[in-house]
Design an enzyme around this catalytic site. Structure first.
Site, short mmCIF file in Angstrom:
data_model
loop_
_atom_site.label_atom_id
_atom_site.label_comp_id
_atom_site.label_asym_id
_atom_site.label_seq_id
_atom_site.Cartn_x
_atom_site.Cartn_y
_atom_site.Cartn_z
N GLY A 1 48.37 97.11 114.29
CA GLY A 1 47.76 97.21 112.96
C GLY A 1 47.40 98.63 112.61
CE1 TYR B 1 39.84 89.10 109.87
CE2 TYR B 1 37.48 88.80 109.69
CZ TYR B 1 38.56 89.58 110.04
OH TYR B 1 38.36 90.84 110.56
CB ILE C 1 39.82 99.48 112.22
CG1 ILE C 1 38.52 99.14 111.49
CG2 ILE C 1 39.57 99.69 113.71
CD1 ILE C 1 37.94 97.79 111.85
#
Length: 369
Positions: free
Chosen positions: A17, A158, A22
């Site tokens: 990712g 999530y 992040i």
């Protein structure tokens, strides 16, 4: 056996990712610290642009455009790290997918997708990393969330996925300890971060999505991740509001349930139009390359709670000093509140400025002051 972790400037880090938020913040910070990085994400164009920029900054970079939901992704990523840098020292499972909307209106296909990316991608990556690190040592860092402790309304899949990531990480850590492996297993639990997350999530609300306050700089999470890559830690919570939410869930879970039911929806809705080209990357990659989103919110750039977790000795010292100063101030205040004696001594000027000429009892009292 204690974990064997190298200094950052001697490490190669694998980051999933890695093209936004992040993951991108961690890649930039790792290169700045002198580490090599192996970056994975779906957006090949963004990966190549980021690699070029980081290489020009002096970093060693390898990239793989792949979906972490693919079963073979972790083996391919590990093989790339071995081919390019001779191996890796830290594996960071950061990739995730998200949705906004009630559980009833979120198709099971979308909920499966959230778990395929965020949970199974983490499991696959962590187990692959462990197989490579179990002999020489290293770190596995999983990105969880404060939602690992209490679910957020309208982010049910999530939240459930992050609960599962926490459970898996804790179980993996205990097995590593039992087997005496020189590997550190850390769970990072960020509070709400100012990333493109609200734009990338599939949104079924009747307004654009945003994250509820308090909002923090995602570079703080990168700081925590790199600290965990070189220093064994069980977990790190990023953002003081995050630990407050965790404690609130322990002390008053029913109150938090009612508060989220009453205010949670509105706090996650924005008037800001979604930027073109970035919306909904649940199944397909979208425009990437940003650490932060452009929602006009106040963003906290420091986390004293994170610093305290990274340096607990210094934090305890500062706390003790603070308690000591507070106690001294309270004692002084009590002294100042005492009534004056019935016969107060004359002012010093009455003795001609010479304390030696004062009667001994006044000289002694003055020296005590």
């Amino acid at each position: 056996m204690r974990p064997k972790l190298k200094p950052l400037d001697r490490q190669t880090l694998v980051i999933t990712g890695a093209t936004s938020g992040i993951g991108l913040a961690t890649a930039e910070a790792a290169v700045a610290a002198g580490a090599n990085v192996v970056l994975a994400a779906r957006n090949e164009a963004a990966l190549l642009e980021i690699a070029d920029r980081l290489e020009r900054a002096g970093g060693g970079v390898a990239v793989l455009a792949i979906d972490v939901a693919e079963p073979a992704y972790a083996q391919r990523l590990a093989a790339l790290a071995i081919d390019r840098f001779g191996g890796f020292d830290t594996w960071i499972n950061n990739a995730a997918a998200a949705t906004y909307g009630t559980l009833a209106e979120t198709p099971l296909e979308d909920q499966h997708r959230v778990f395929d990316v965020g949970y199974w991608g983490t499991v696959n990556g962590a187990l692959t990393a462990l197989a490579h690190l179990c002999a020489k040592g290293g770190a596995i860092v999983n990105i969880g969330s404060i939602l690992s402790h209490h679910a957020m309304i309208l982010q049910g899949p999530y939240s459930a996925m992050k609960h599962a990531v926490k459970g898996f990480t804790d179980a993996l850590r205990t097995e590593v300890i039992r087997d005496g492996l020189p590997v550190s297993v850390t769970l990072i639990k960020p509070a709400a971060m100012h990333t493109p997350y609200p734009d990338h999530a599939r949104n079924r609300m009747d307004a654009p999505a945003k994250l509820p306050p308090v909002i923090y700089d995602p570079r703080l999470v990168a700081r925590a991740v790199l600290f965990a890559a070189a220093t064994p830690r069980r977990h790190l919570t990023v953002g003081g509001f995050g630990i407050s939410a965790i404690l609130g869930d322990v002390l008053a879970p029913g109150l938090i349930d009612r508060a989220l039911a009453a205010f949670g929806t509105k706090l996650q809705q924005s008037d800001r139009p979604v930027p073109p080209g970035v919306a909904d990357n649940l199944y397909e990659a979208r425009r990437d390359g940003s650490i932060e989103n452009d929602e006009p919110q106040y963003v906290r750039r420091r986390s004293l709670w994170l610093e305290a977790q990274m340096r607990p000795g210094a934090a305890v010292g500062l706390l003790a000093a603070g308690v000591g100063l507070l106690a001294a101030a309270l004692v002084e205040r009590r002294r100042g509140a005492r009534p004056a004696p019935a016969s107060a001594p004359p002012p010093i000027s009455a003795w001609g400025g010479e304390l030696s000429r004062a009667p001994r009892r006044w000289k002694n009292d003055t020296s005590k002051g």
